[in-house]
Design a protein around this motif. Sequence first.
Motif, PDB file in Angstrom:
ATOM      1  N   UNK A  93      32.016  63.196  48.065  1.00 28.48           N
ATOM      2  CA  UNK A  93      32.641  62.711  46.835  1.00 28.48           C
ATOM      3  C   UNK A  93      34.100  63.167  46.832  1.00 28.48           C
ATOM      4  N   UNK A  94      34.934  62.535  45.996  1.00 25.85           N
ATOM      5  CA  UNK A  94      36.349  62.911  46.020  1.00 25.85           C
ATOM      6  C   UNK A  94      36.538  64.376  45.653  1.00 25.85           C
ATOM      7  N   UNK A  95      37.537  64.989  46.280  1.00 21.24           N
ATOM      8  CA  UNK A  95      37.845  66.372  45.927  1.00 21.24           C
ATOM      9  C   UNK A  95      38.564  66.418  44.576  1.00 21.24           C
ATOM     10  N   UNK A  96      38.453  67.584  43.930  1.00 18.72           N
ATOM     11  CA  UNK A  96      39.140  67.771  42.660  1.00 18.72           C
ATOM     12  C   UNK A  96      40.632  68.006  42.861  1.00 18.72           C
ATOM     13  N   UNK A  97      41.310  68.259  41.741  1.00 18.04           N
ATOM     14  CA  UNK A  97      42.756  68.528  41.816  1.00 18.04           C
ATOM     15  C   UNK A  97      43.028  69.746  42.683  1.00 18.04           C
ATOM     16  N   UNK A  98      42.133  70.727  42.627  1.00 18.04           N
ATOM     17  CA  UNK A  98      42.300  71.946  43.411  1.00 18.04           C
ATOM     18  C   UNK A  98      41.027  72.216  44.201  1.00 18.04           C
ATOM     19  N   UNK A  99      41.235  72.826  45.357  1.00 21.42           N
ATOM     20  CA  UNK A  99      40.085  73.169  46.195  1.00 21.42           C
ATOM     21  C   UNK A  99      39.977  74.686  46.323  1.00 21.42           C
ATOM     22  N   UNK A 100      38.808  75.186  46.030  1.00 20.81           N
ATOM     23  CA  UNK A 100      38.548  76.623  46.126  1.00 20.81           C
ATOM     24  C   UNK A 100      37.590  76.811  47.297  1.00 20.81           C
ATOM     25  N   UNK A 101      38.145  77.404  48.383  1.00 20.50           N
ATOM     26  CA  UNK A 101      37.337  77.524  49.606  1.00 20.50           C
ATOM     27  C   UNK A 101      36.989  78.979  49.873  1.00 20.50           C
ATOM     28  N   UNK A 102      35.785  79.166  50.347  1.00 24.96           N
ATOM     29  CA  UNK A 102      35.318  80.513  50.681  1.00 24.96           C
ATOM     30  C   UNK A 102      35.084  80.588  52.180  1.00 24.96           C
ATOM     31  N   UNK A 103      35.765  81.543  52.818  1.00 30.55           N
ATOM     32  CA  UNK A 103      35.649  81.673  54.266  1.00 30.55           C
ATOM     33  C   UNK A 103      34.288  82.263  54.634  1.00 30.55           C
ATOM     34  N   UNK A 104      33.608  81.563  55.522  1.00 36.84           N
ATOM     35  CA  UNK A 104      32.297  82.026  55.980  1.00 36.84           C
ATOM     36  C   UNK A 104      32.354  82.508  57.429  1.00 36.84           C
ATOM     37  N   UNK A 105      33.565  82.826  57.908  1.00 34.48           N
ATOM     38  CA  UNK A 105      33.689  83.435  59.230  1.00 34.48           C
ATOM     39  C   UNK A 105      32.999  84.795  59.197  1.00 34.48           C
ATOM     40  N   UNK A 106      32.771  85.364  60.375  1.00 37.85           N
ATOM     41  CA  UNK A 106      31.969  86.589  60.436  1.00 37.85           C
ATOM     42  C   UNK A 106      32.529  87.725  59.580  1.00 37.85           C
ATOM     43  N   UNK A 107      33.827  87.995  59.718  1.00 34.55           N
ATOM     44  CA  UNK A 107      34.417  89.129  58.979  1.00 34.55           C
ATOM     45  C   UNK A 107      34.275  88.921  57.476  1.00 34.55           C
ATOM     46  N   UNK A 108      34.501  87.715  57.021  1.00 29.92           N
ATOM     47  CA  UNK A 108      34.411  87.448  55.576  1.00 29.92           C
ATOM     48  C   UNK A 108      32.963  87.447  55.112  1.00 29.92           C
ATOM     49  N   UNK A 109      32.102  86.900  55.973  1.00 30.04           N
ATOM     50  CA  UNK A 109      30.678  86.888  55.603  1.00 30.04           C
ATOM     51  C   UNK A 109      30.186  88.325  55.402  1.00 30.04           C
ATOM     52  N   UNK A 110      30.508  89.169  56.391  1.00 31.23           N
ATOM     53  CA  UNK A 110      30.090  90.572  56.305  1.00 31.23           C
ATOM     54  C   UNK A 110      30.816  91.265  55.148  1.00 31.23           C
ATOM     55  N   UNK A 111      32.040  90.845  54.891  1.00 32.04           N
ATOM     56  CA  UNK A 111      32.842  91.479  53.845  1.00 32.04           C
ATOM     57  C   UNK A 111      32.492  91.063  52.436  1.00 32.04           C
ATOM     58  N   UNK A 112      31.579  90.108  52.285  1.00 31.27           N
ATOM     59  CA  UNK A 112      31.121  89.803  50.929  1.00 31.27           C
ATOM     60  C   UNK A 112      31.270  88.375  50.441  1.00 31.27           C
ATOM     61  N   UNK A 113      31.587  87.432  51.334  1.00 32.43           N
ATOM     62  CA  UNK A 113      31.709  86.044  50.872  1.00 32.43           C
ATOM     63  C   UNK A 113      30.442  85.528  50.175  1.00 32.43           C
ATOM     64  N   UNK A 114      29.239  85.840  50.677  1.00 31.25           N
ATOM     65  CA  UNK A 114      28.057  85.288  49.984  1.00 31.25           C
ATOM     66  C   UNK A 114      28.005  85.687  48.506  1.00 31.25           C
ATOM     67  N   UNK A 130      30.842  70.205  45.988  1.00 27.30           N
ATOM     68  CA  UNK A 130      30.899  69.445  44.733  1.00 27.30           C
ATOM     69  C   UNK A 130      32.129  69.813  43.914  1.00 27.30           C
ATOM     70  N   UNK A 131      32.374  68.958  42.922  1.00 26.89           N
ATOM     71  CA  UNK A 131      33.566  69.088  42.082  1.00 26.89           C
ATOM     72  C   UNK A 131      33.137  69.250  40.631  1.00 26.89           C
ATOM     73  N   UNK A 132      33.884  70.058  39.884  1.00 31.50           N
ATOM     74  CA  UNK A 132      33.542  70.229  38.464  1.00 31.50           C
ATOM     75  C   UNK A 132      33.647  68.876  37.747  1.00 31.50           C
ATOM     76  N   UNK A 133      32.851  68.670  36.701  1.00 31.92           N
ATOM     77  CA  UNK A 133      32.843  67.364  36.034  1.00 31.92           C
ATOM     78  C   UNK A 133      34.213  66.932  35.514  1.00 31.92           C
ATOM     79  N   UNK A 134      35.092  67.904  35.212  1.00 30.36           N
ATOM     80  CA  UNK A 134      36.440  67.523  34.745  1.00 30.36           C
ATOM     81  C   UNK A 134      37.372  67.173  35.906  1.00 30.36           C
ATOM     82  N   UNK A 135      36.863  67.238  37.137  1.00 29.42           N
ATOM     83  CA  UNK A 135      37.663  66.839  38.301  1.00 29.42           C
ATOM     84  C   UNK A 135      38.723  67.860  38.702  1.00 29.42           C
TER      85      UNK A 135
END
Length: 186
Positions: A93-114, A130-135
Motif C-alpha cells: 500500500x502507499x507509504x505515509x508522509x513519513x516512514x519510521x524504519x527499525x533496523x533489524x540488522x544483527x547489532x540492532x536486533x541484539x541491541x533492542x529493536x524487537x 502498514x500506514x496509520x489511517x491518517x496517512x
Amino acid sequence: MLDQTHPYPLSSPTLRSLMKESPLNNPEQKAVIDQILVTYRDVSGGLMVVLNEIQSQIGYISRPIQEYVALVLNVPVSSIHGVVTFYSFFTTEPRGEHTLKFCMGTACYVGGTPQLLQKAEQLLDIEPGHTTPDGKITLEICRCVGACSQAPVVVVDEQLYGRIRPSKLPALVREIVKSSANSPGE
Ligand code: FES
C-alpha cells in the motif's frame, strides 16, 4: 511480436478488470509500470528487478499490480505475492508522509529493536508494512543501515537516530507528527 508500449493485450478481460484498480487506471502510473515490464521482462532475474523498480517508482505493489505483473511475466501471482510479502522493502500500500524504519540488522536486533518495534506498534496501532489511517506514518523494518555502533537504530525518512530506547519513542513519534502538521500545504 510483443507490443513494446502495452506488454499485455489491452483487450484482455482480465486486464480490463485489473485496470479498474488504482494505479493501473492512472495512465501515467500504468505507463511507468509498462515501461518497467518492457525493459526488464527478459533480463535474468527480471522479476526482482521489475518489483524493485515498481516499488521505487510507484511506491508500492498492490494486489492488482501483483496480478498485472503476473499476467505480463506469465508467472503465478502466488510467486509474486510471496516475494512482495517476504522482503520488508516492498509494501502493498502507499507509504505515509513519513516512514519510521527499525533496523533489524544483527547489532540492532541484539541491541533492542524487537522491543522498540513492539512499542511502536502499540503507539501507532499498526504493524510493519502498514500506514496509520491518517496517512502520516508508515512503519517498516529494514536491514543494516551501516550505523551499527549506534544500535539500536531508527530511521525517520532519511535521518538516523541511534541508541533509541523504547521510552524515547513517544517523543520521536510526536516530533514526526508535528513536523507533518507544519509541512507546507498542511
Ligand atoms: S545492524 Fe542496525 S545499523 Fe547495522
